[in-house]
Write a protein that holds these residues in place. Structure first.
Motif, PDB file in Angstrom:
ATOM      1  N   ALA A 294       0.825  -1.208   0.000  1.00 30.14           N
ATOM      2  CA  ALA A 294       0.000   0.000   0.000  1.00 30.14           C
ATOM      3  C   ALA A 294       0.860   1.258   0.000  1.00 30.14           C
ATOM      4  N   THR A 295       1.979   1.218   0.722  1.00 28.81           N
ATOM      5  CA  THR A 295       2.892   2.366   0.730  1.00 28.81           C
ATOM      6  C   THR A 295       3.473   2.616  -0.654  1.00 28.81           C
ATOM      7  N   ASP A 296       3.901   1.547  -1.299  1.00 31.87           N
ATOM      8  CA  ASP A 296       4.430   1.679  -2.652  1.00 31.87           C
ATOM      9  C   ASP A 296       3.340   2.150  -3.614  1.00 31.87           C
ATOM     10  N   GLY A 297       2.130   1.614  -3.431  1.00 30.72           N
ATOM     11  CA  GLY A 297       1.019   2.037  -4.280  1.00 30.72           C
ATOM     12  C   GLY A 297       0.655   3.492  -4.073  1.00 30.72           C
ATOM     13  N   LEU A 298       0.742   3.938  -2.815  1.00 24.89           N
ATOM     14  CA  LEU A 298       0.432   5.339  -2.519  1.00 24.89           C
ATOM     15  C   LEU A 298       1.432   6.280  -3.189  1.00 24.89           C
ATOM     16  N   LEU A 299       2.692   5.869  -3.202  1.00 18.83           N
ATOM     17  CA  LEU A 299       3.703   6.672  -3.898  1.00 18.83           C
ATOM     18  C   LEU A 299       3.409   6.727  -5.396  1.00 18.83           C
ATOM     19  N   GLY A 300       2.996   5.587  -5.952  1.00 16.94           N
ATOM     20  CA  GLY A 300       2.628   5.561  -7.367  1.00 16.94           C
ATOM     21  C   GLY A 300       1.405   6.424  -7.656  1.00 16.94           C
ATOM     22  N   TRP A 301       0.432   6.364  -6.736  1.00 14.13           N
ATOM     23  CA  TRP A 301      -0.773   7.195  -6.903  1.00 14.13           C
ATOM     24  C   TRP A 301      -0.425   8.681  -6.862  1.00 14.13           C
ATOM     25  N   TYR A 302       0.439   9.065  -5.926  1.00 11.65           N
ATOM     26  CA  TYR A 302       0.841  10.470  -5.819  1.00 11.65           C
ATOM     27  C   TYR A 302       1.604  10.915  -7.069  1.00 11.65           C
ATOM     28  N   LYS A 303       2.437  10.029  -7.601  1.00 13.45           N
ATOM     29  CA  LYS A 303       3.183  10.358  -8.810  1.00 13.45           C
ATOM     30  C   LYS A 303       2.233  10.558  -9.989  1.00 13.45           C
ATOM     31  N   ARG A 304       1.216   9.701 -10.105  1.00 11.32           N
ATOM     32  CA  ARG A 304       0.244   9.859 -11.191  1.00 11.32           C
ATOM     33  C   ARG A 304      -0.513  11.171 -11.044  1.00 11.32           C
ATOM     34  N   ARG A 305      -0.834  11.495  -9.790  1.00 12.94           N
ATOM     35  CA  ARG A 305      -1.614  12.713  -9.561  1.00 12.94           C
ATOM     36  C   ARG A 305      -0.822  13.970  -9.887  1.00 12.94           C
ATOM     37  N   THR A 306       0.458  13.986  -9.573  1.00 15.24           N
ATOM     38  CA  THR A 306       1.267  15.193  -9.766  1.00 15.24           C
ATOM     39  C   THR A 306       1.899  15.282 -11.145  1.00 15.24           C
ATOM     40  N   SER A 307       1.926  14.168 -11.887  1.00 15.39           N
ATOM     41  CA  SER A 307       2.574  14.200 -13.198  1.00 15.39           C
ATOM     42  C   SER A 307       1.623  13.837 -14.328  1.00 15.39           C
ATOM     43  N   VAL A 308       0.327  13.978 -14.068  1.00 17.24           N
ATOM     44  CA  VAL A 308      -0.702  13.678 -15.071  1.00 17.24           C
ATOM     45  C   VAL A 308      -0.489  12.263 -15.620  1.00 17.24           C
ATOM     46  N   GLY A 309      -0.390  11.315 -14.701  1.00 19.36           N
ATOM     47  CA  GLY A 309      -0.205   9.926 -15.106  1.00 19.36           C
ATOM     48  C   GLY A 309      -1.500   9.308 -15.588  1.00 19.36           C
ATOM     49  N   ARG A 310      -1.397   8.051 -16.001  1.00 13.71           N
ATOM     50  CA  ARG A 310      -2.529   7.343 -16.587  1.00 13.71           C
ATOM     51  C   ARG A 310      -3.596   7.046 -15.540  1.00 13.71           C
ATOM     52  N   GLU A 311      -4.851   7.266 -15.901  1.00 12.77           N
ATOM     53  CA  GLU A 311      -5.989   6.935 -15.040  1.00 12.77           C
ATOM     54  C   GLU A 311      -6.653   5.683 -15.596  1.00 12.77           C
TER      55      GLU A 311
ATOM     56  N   LEU B 123       0.283 -12.590  -4.266  1.00 12.56           N
ATOM     57  CA  LEU B 123      -0.940 -12.144  -4.926  1.00 12.56           C
ATOM     58  C   LEU B 123      -1.600 -11.007  -4.153  1.00 12.56           C
ATOM     59  N   VAL B 124      -1.614 -11.108  -2.818  1.00 16.80           N
ATOM     60  CA  VAL B 124      -2.190 -10.041  -1.998  1.00 16.80           C
ATOM     61  C   VAL B 124      -1.393  -8.752  -2.164  1.00 16.80           C
ATOM     62  N   ALA B 125      -0.068  -8.868  -2.205  1.00 16.39           N
ATOM     63  CA  ALA B 125       0.773  -7.687  -2.386  1.00 16.39           C
ATOM     64  C   ALA B 125       0.506  -7.035  -3.739  1.00 16.39           C
ATOM     65  N   LEU B 126       0.405  -7.843  -4.781  1.00 19.10           N
ATOM     66  CA  LEU B 126       0.149  -7.303  -6.121  1.00 19.10           C
ATOM     67  C   LEU B 126      -1.215  -6.622  -6.189  1.00 19.10           C
ATOM     68  N   ALA B 127      -2.243  -7.284  -5.632  1.00 19.52           N
ATOM     69  CA  ALA B 127      -3.586  -6.701  -5.660  1.00 19.52           C
ATOM     70  C   ALA B 127      -3.649  -5.410  -4.856  1.00 19.52           C
ATOM     71  N   THR B 128      -2.992  -5.391  -3.703  1.00 21.82           N
ATOM     72  CA  THR B 128      -2.983  -4.179  -2.871  1.00 21.82           C
ATOM     73  C   THR B 128      -2.251  -3.044  -3.574  1.00 21.82           C
ATOM     74  N   ARG B 129      -1.106  -3.351  -4.173  1.00 21.89           N
ATOM     75  CA  ARG B 129      -0.321  -2.329  -4.879  1.00 21.89           C
ATOM     76  C   ARG B 129      -1.130  -1.704  -6.010  1.00 21.89           C
ATOM     77  N   LEU B 130      -1.795  -2.517  -6.803  1.00 22.07           N
ATOM     78  CA  LEU B 130      -2.563  -1.996  -7.929  1.00 22.07           C
ATOM     79  C   LEU B 130      -3.814  -1.261  -7.471  1.00 22.07           C
ATOM     80  N   THR B 131      -4.462  -1.775  -6.406  1.00 19.65           N
ATOM     81  CA  THR B 131      -5.679  -1.121  -5.909  1.00 19.65           C
ATOM     82  C   THR B 131      -5.382   0.287  -5.416  1.00 19.65           C
ATOM     83  N   VAL B 132      -4.314   0.426  -4.628  1.00 19.81           N
ATOM     84  CA  VAL B 132      -3.952   1.754  -4.104  1.00 19.81           C
ATOM     85  C   VAL B 132      -3.346   2.626  -5.202  1.00 19.81           C
ATOM     86  N   GLY B 133      -2.490   2.039  -6.005  1.00 18.28           N
ATOM     87  CA  GLY B 133      -1.799   2.808  -7.026  1.00 18.28           C
ATOM     88  C   GLY B 133      -2.706   3.352  -8.103  1.00 18.28           C
TER      89      GLY B 133
END
Length: 223
Positions: free
Chosen positions: A148-165, A207-217
């Motif tokens: 989730a921490t890694d996903g949150l960083l990815g989410w923040y990067k998408r938000r600040t750099s007009v990343g893919r939605e 699998l849980v780590a992958l799903a959590t990363r993508l869900t948050v990210g």
């Protein structure tokens, strides 16, 4: 009909998996082809897996497993009255008093003795595996927190750099998380054969780590 969600969803699936586990145990013991395995084989599986768990666990972990087995046994056998039938079935037939209620109860207990034994062993095996999953919960928590921490960083990067939605990836990951939990329950709690938890838990963690990363990210960028 209102869809079951949240905690009730997990309770519903837990009840379904528990009943399916008992049904699978019965089929495993009494299925006639290629030959009836019998209760002794099922009991041997429980003994082998219990020995394996004992080698992998420490004393507090083993004590916790025994406690969970007692918790599961209480409502399924003691409260339901099946424990009394187990006690009656273990007594010699010669002690039965003809015509009494005890005679009828012991007759039923002897008639369904193998089914009672199968259910008893199945409950102990199910509870033991349930306790192993509970002991693994902190590990799942750490993995989910890291993902989730890694996903949150990815989410923040998408938000600040007009990343893919991508709502599609988000919903696939969200359902994948629930399906992973469901799959762990089915693959680990149902089979009546000996299962090493090291075959199930590490892949489930990935699998849980992958799903959590993508869900948050891939959560929507703008709240």
């Amino acid at each position: 009909m209102e869809k079951v969600t949240g905690t009730l969803w997990y309770v519903k699936w837990f009840a379904i998996v528990f009943l399916l586990a008992l049904a699978v145990d019965m089929v495993y013991v009494f299925w006639p082809w290629p030959a009836v395995r019998g209760v002794a084989v099922f009991q041997h599986n429980l003994a082998v897996e219990s020995q394996l768990i004992a080698e992998l666990s420490n004393p507090p972990g083993l004590a916790f497993i025994k406690t969970v087995q007692a918790w599961v046994y209480q409502p399924t056998f003691v409260w339901s009255g099946l424990h009394d039938f187990l006690v009656l079935g273990a007594e010699p037939t010669a002690t039965v008093i003809t015509g009494s209620d005890r005679d009828l109860g012991q007759g039923l207990a002897h008639g369904f003795w193998q089914q009672l034994q199968t259910a008893y062993i199945g409950v102990l095996l199910f509870a033991q595996r349930l306790a192993v999953l509970a002991l693994s919960a902190p590990l799942f928590g750490v993995v989910m927190l890291a993902a989730a921490t890694d996903g949150l960083l990815g989410w923040y990067k998408r938000r600040t750099s007009v990343g893919r939605e991508s709502g599609l990836i988000y919903h696939i990951a969200k359902h994948g998380f629930n399906n992973t939990l469901r799959g762990v329950w089915v693959l680990y709690l149902l089979p009546p054969i000996v299962i090493d938890p090291r075959w199930v838990i590490p892949p489930a963690l990935l699998l849980v780590a992958l799903a959590t990363r993508l869900t948050v990210g891939y959560f929507k960028k703008y709240l």
